[in-house]
Design a protein around this motif. Structure first.
Motif, PDB file in Angstrom:
ATOM      1  N   ILE A  16       0.858  -1.181   0.000  1.00 32.06           N
ATOM      2  CA  ILE A  16       0.000   0.000   0.000  1.00 32.06           C
ATOM      3  C   ILE A  16       0.897   1.234   0.000  1.00 32.06           C
ATOM      4  CG2 ILE A  16      -0.288  -0.114   2.511  1.00 32.06           C
ATOM      5  CD1 ILE A  16      -3.092   1.059   2.117  1.00 32.06           C
ATOM      6  N   HIS A  17       0.627   2.148  -0.910  1.00 29.32           N
ATOM      7  CA  HIS A  17       1.427   3.369  -1.072  1.00 29.32           C
ATOM      8  C   HIS A  17       2.918   3.052  -1.237  1.00 29.32           C
ATOM      9  CE1 HIS A  17      -2.152   5.638  -0.214  1.00 29.32           C
ATOM     10  NE2 HIS A  17      -2.252   5.130   0.989  1.00 29.32           N
ATOM     11  N   GLY A  18       3.192   1.947  -1.936  1.00 29.54           N
ATOM     12  CA  GLY A  18       4.577   1.577  -2.205  1.00 29.54           C
ATOM     13  C   GLY A  18       5.303   0.926  -1.040  1.00 29.54           C
ATOM     14  N   LEU A 104       0.475   7.431   5.726  1.00 33.23           N
ATOM     15  CA  LEU A 104       0.975   6.756   6.925  1.00 33.23           C
ATOM     16  C   LEU A 104      -0.173   6.161   7.730  1.00 33.23           C
ATOM     17  CD1 LEU A 104       3.385   5.920   8.635  1.00 33.23           C
ATOM     18  CD2 LEU A 104       3.238   8.139   9.794  1.00 33.23           C
ATOM     19  N   VAL A 105      -1.262   6.903   7.847  1.00 27.74           N
ATOM     20  CA  VAL A 105      -2.438   6.390   8.554  1.00 27.74           C
ATOM     21  C   VAL A 105      -2.979   5.153   7.828  1.00 27.74           C
ATOM     22  CG1 VAL A 105      -4.839   6.880   9.174  1.00 27.74           C
ATOM     23  CG2 VAL A 105      -3.049   8.575   9.652  1.00 27.74           C
ATOM     24  N   ASP A 106      -3.054   5.212   6.499  1.00 32.21           N
ATOM     25  CA  ASP A 106      -3.519   4.052   5.723  1.00 32.21           C
ATOM     26  C   ASP A 106      -2.624   2.843   5.960  1.00 32.21           C
ATOM     27  OD1 ASP A 106      -5.487   5.680   4.597  1.00 32.21           O
ATOM     28  OD2 ASP A 106      -4.407   5.958   2.695  1.00 32.21           O
ATOM     29  N   ILE A 107      -1.309   3.062   5.972  1.00 36.76           N
ATOM     30  CA  ILE A 107      -0.347   1.977   6.175  1.00 36.76           C
ATOM     31  C   ILE A 107      -0.512   1.369   7.568  1.00 36.76           C
ATOM     32  CG2 ILE A 107       2.130   1.494   6.442  1.00 36.76           C
ATOM     33  CD1 ILE A 107       2.538   3.639   4.155  1.00 36.76           C
ATOM     34  N   VAL A 108      -0.633   2.222   8.583  1.00 37.89           N
ATOM     35  CA  VAL A 108      -0.789   1.728   9.954  1.00 37.89           C
ATOM     36  C   VAL A 108      -2.103   0.948  10.092  1.00 37.89           C
ATOM     37  CG1 VAL A 108      -1.120   2.436  12.360  1.00 37.89           C
ATOM     38  CG2 VAL A 108       0.700   3.479  10.997  1.00 37.89           C
ATOM     39  N   LYS A 109      -3.175   1.443   9.492  1.00 42.78           N
ATOM     40  CA  LYS A 109      -4.469   0.734   9.557  1.00 42.78           C
ATOM     41  C   LYS A 109      -4.361  -0.645   8.912  1.00 42.78           C
ATOM     42  CE  LYS A 109      -8.276   3.826   9.321  1.00 42.78           C
ATOM     43  NZ  LYS A 109      -9.086   4.736   8.478  1.00 42.78           N
ATOM     44  N   GLU A 110      -3.699  -0.700   7.769  1.00 43.84           N
ATOM     45  CA  GLU A 110      -3.548  -1.977   7.081  1.00 43.84           C
ATOM     46  C   GLU A 110      -2.675  -2.931   7.899  1.00 43.84           C
ATOM     47  OE1 GLU A 110      -4.680  -4.664   4.553  1.00 43.84           O
ATOM     48  OE2 GLU A 110      -5.332  -2.588   4.289  1.00 43.84           O
ATOM     49  N   PHE A 111      -1.607  -2.402   8.498  1.00 46.13           N
ATOM     50  CA  PHE A 111      -0.744  -3.213   9.362  1.00 46.13           C
ATOM     51  C   PHE A 111      -1.557  -3.775  10.532  1.00 46.13           C
ATOM     52  CE2 PHE A 111       2.112  -3.801  12.940  1.00 46.13           C
ATOM     53  CZ  PHE A 111       3.124  -4.560  12.380  1.00 46.13           C
ATOM     54  N   TRP A 112      -2.387  -2.922  11.142  1.00 46.76           N
ATOM     55  CA  TRP A 112      -3.238  -3.310  12.276  1.00 46.76           C
ATOM     56  C   TRP A 112      -4.137  -4.475  11.869  1.00 46.76           C
ATOM     57  CZ3 TRP A 112      -3.471  -1.288  17.241  1.00 46.76           C
ATOM     58  CH2 TRP A 112      -4.590  -1.623  18.000  1.00 46.76           C
ATOM     59  N   GLN A 113      -4.769  -4.335  10.678  1.00 43.74           N
ATOM     60  CA  GLN A 113      -5.689  -5.363  10.215  1.00 43.74           C
ATOM     61  C   GLN A 113      -4.960  -6.656   9.853  1.00 43.74           C
ATOM     62  OE1 GLN A 113      -7.906  -4.289   6.720  1.00 43.74           O
ATOM     63  NE2 GLN A 113      -9.405  -5.912   7.031  1.00 43.74           N
ATOM     64  N   LEU A 114      -3.877  -6.548   9.105  1.00 44.71           N
ATOM     65  CA  LEU A 114      -3.144  -7.726   8.648  1.00 44.71           C
ATOM     66  C   LEU A 114      -2.587  -8.532   9.820  1.00 44.71           C
ATOM     67  CD1 LEU A 114      -2.208  -9.145   6.004  1.00 44.71           C
ATOM     68  CD2 LEU A 114      -0.057  -7.923   6.273  1.00 44.71           C
ATOM     69  N   ASN A 115      -2.175  -7.839  10.876  1.00 44.04           N
ATOM     70  CA  ASN A 115      -1.611  -8.512  12.048  1.00 44.04           C
ATOM     71  C   ASN A 115      -2.653  -8.822  13.117  1.00 44.04           C
ATOM     72  OD1 ASN A 115       1.562  -8.710  11.990  1.00 44.04           O
ATOM     73  ND2 ASN A 115       0.966  -6.884  10.846  1.00 44.04           N
TER      74      ASN A 115
END
Length: 154
Positions: A16-18, A104-115
């Motif tokens: 996401i976002h590279g 950065l917020v999008d990346i953190v949200k995706e990290f939260w969900q994936l983990n």
């Protein structure tokens, strides 16, 4: 807990976002937490002017509280970038210089969900509630793991 077919089909990495986001082992969480250990000391250093002694009681005036929040905002980004860099295994300079706040917020949200961190914190809340009871407390003190009790007190 049995895994649903949906969870079995979820990818273990996503870009996401590279930035490649992937599931991280427990060691990465503890490594990232180590970046925060100096935050209180650095914050107190930032609050003290010219080597004066830090006095918490002086922080409680409105003028000093505004000063404290302003100074915390000065040092917090460095800790945030360092923490997120270690946690998600992303180059800190990339976070600092290439990614926008929204990304950065999008990346953190995706990290939260994936983990599956929401599930983790739900399970930890339950474990903490039981532990608190074992130690003889009747109600868990407000904490990051018990945000509902904080909301109820307002």
């Amino acid at each position: 807990m049995p895994k649903t077919s949906e969870k079995l089909s979820l990818p273990k990495t996503k870009t996401i976002h590279g930035v490649e986001i992937r599931k991280m082992p427990c060691g990465k969480y503890f490594e990232a937490l180590q970046t925060l250990k100096d935050l209180p000391e650095d914050f107190i250093k930032e609050l003290t002017d010219n080597g004066q002694e830090f006095k918490l009681s002086e922080l409680l005036s409105s003028d000093n509280m505004i000063k404290a929040v302003t100074r915390l905002m000065i040092i917090l980004p460095d800790f945030t970038f360092s923490f997120l860099s270690k946690l998600m295994d992303i180059d800190e300079e990339k976070i600092r210089n290439e990614i926008t706040p929204k990304e950065l917020v999008d990346i953190v949200k995706e990290f939260w969900q994936l983990n599956e961190l929401e599930s983790f914190f739900d399970q930890m809340k339950s474990a903490m509630d039981k532990l608190i009871t074992v130690f003889g407390f009747k109600k868990q003190l407000p904490s990051a793991l018990n945000l509902e009790s904080v909301k109820e007190s307002f």
